[in-house]
Design an enzyme around this catalytic site. Structure first.
Site, PDB file in Angstrom:
ATOM      1  N   ASP A  21      18.422  45.699  21.883  1.00  0.00           N
ATOM      2  CA  ASP A  21      17.103  45.985  22.435  1.00  0.00           C
ATOM      3  C   ASP A  21      16.891  45.176  23.714  1.00  0.00           C
ATOM      4  O   ASP A  21      17.458  44.092  23.880  1.00  0.00           O
ATOM      5  CB  ASP A  21      16.003  45.611  21.435  1.00  0.00           C
ATOM      6  N   ARG A  22      16.045  45.684  24.577  1.00  0.00           N
ATOM      7  CA  ARG A  22      15.778  45.018  25.858  1.00  0.00           C
ATOM      8  C   ARG A  22      15.383  43.560  25.680  1.00  0.00           C
ATOM      9  O   ARG A  22      15.866  42.678  26.399  1.00  0.00           O
ATOM     10  CB  ARG A  22      14.675  45.782  26.592  1.00  0.00           C
TER      11      ARG A  22
END
Length: 241
Positions: free
Chosen positions: A54-55
């Site tokens: 995930d970012r």
């Protein structure tokens, strides 16, 4: 942008991804920098994405450096022949302190980009173990046996212990010293308190797998400074009480 290389050979490169950086561009953030492009600029060569984080998750991520390695590594990940471990700071005291969550995960029917636990979802398996606990927080180790989108975040929300500072599955509140220090006072030079951590408190700290030639690859990344600072303060003020 400085990216720490953990391991590299002719077939692959493993790096420590900073929080806040996309692994690949998406249609909603096409203008933002992405790790794969940063790595291509750094190496001067094309690289292949094998898996994603995930970012706002930091930590260990692996890229292939040629098509053959990409095919082999992709199969390893698809067949779940890669051991993946994460560290996460969650809200609350987790009971029991060790367990397995086997709740299927599906896309949210109304909210784009969000996932939910659902009987109609795909199988998802997460093992967790408490590493340290304090009155309001717990540091956990996670091992994921499947690779569903937002898997750890969804599973921890489902048992009532969302990841700290998770805007999508928790309250999104940053970790501040005033959360744990009694009679906290703002210094005269500061107008407002600066958080110790203001992003998702999740870090991919270890992956291991066997290369096609039989070599075992083990790559680890220590807790990033923001998460380590939270743990340090939690230990300090737990002892002070």
């Amino acid at each position: 942008m400085q990216i720490e290389t953990i391991y590299e050979d002719d077939d692959l490169i493993i790096v420590n991804k900073p929080a806040g950086l996309l692994v690949v561009p998406d249609r909603f953030n096409a203008e933002l920098p992405s790790l794969n492009k940063v790595m291509e600029a750094k190496t001067g060569k094309k690289i292949w994405v094998v898996h994603r984080l995930d970012r706002d998750t930091s930590g260990v991520i692996c890229f292939a450096k040629n098509e053959h390695a990409h095919r082999y590594l992709s199969i390893l990940f698809q067949e779940r022949d890669v051991d993946k471990f994460y560290a996460g700071l969650v809200n609350g005291i987790v009971i029991p302190p060790e367990g397995r969550i086997e709740s299927p995960i599906a896309e949210h029917p109304a909210v784009h980009g969000k996932m939910i636990v659902s009987k109609r979802g795909k199988i998802a398996v997460t093992d967790y173990k408490v590493v340290e606990q304090w009155p309001l927080y717990s540091l956990l180790q996670f091992q994921i046996h499947t690779g569903r989108t937002h898997q750890i975040r969804v599973h921890m929300q489902s048992i009532g212990h969302p990841i700290v500072c998770d805007e999508l599955y928790g309250d999104g509140q940053p970790f501040k010293l005033s959360n744990i220090k009694r009679k906290y006072r703002l210094s005269e030079k500061d107008e407002e308190e600066r958080p110790l951590l203001a992003r998702l408190a999740l870090h991919a700290y270890r992956i291991s797998f066997i290369k096609e030639d039989g070599q075992e690859i083990v790559a680890e990344a220590e807790l990033p400074k923001d998460m380590a600072a939270c743990v340090k303060q939690l230990n300090k003020w737990a002892k002070a009480k």
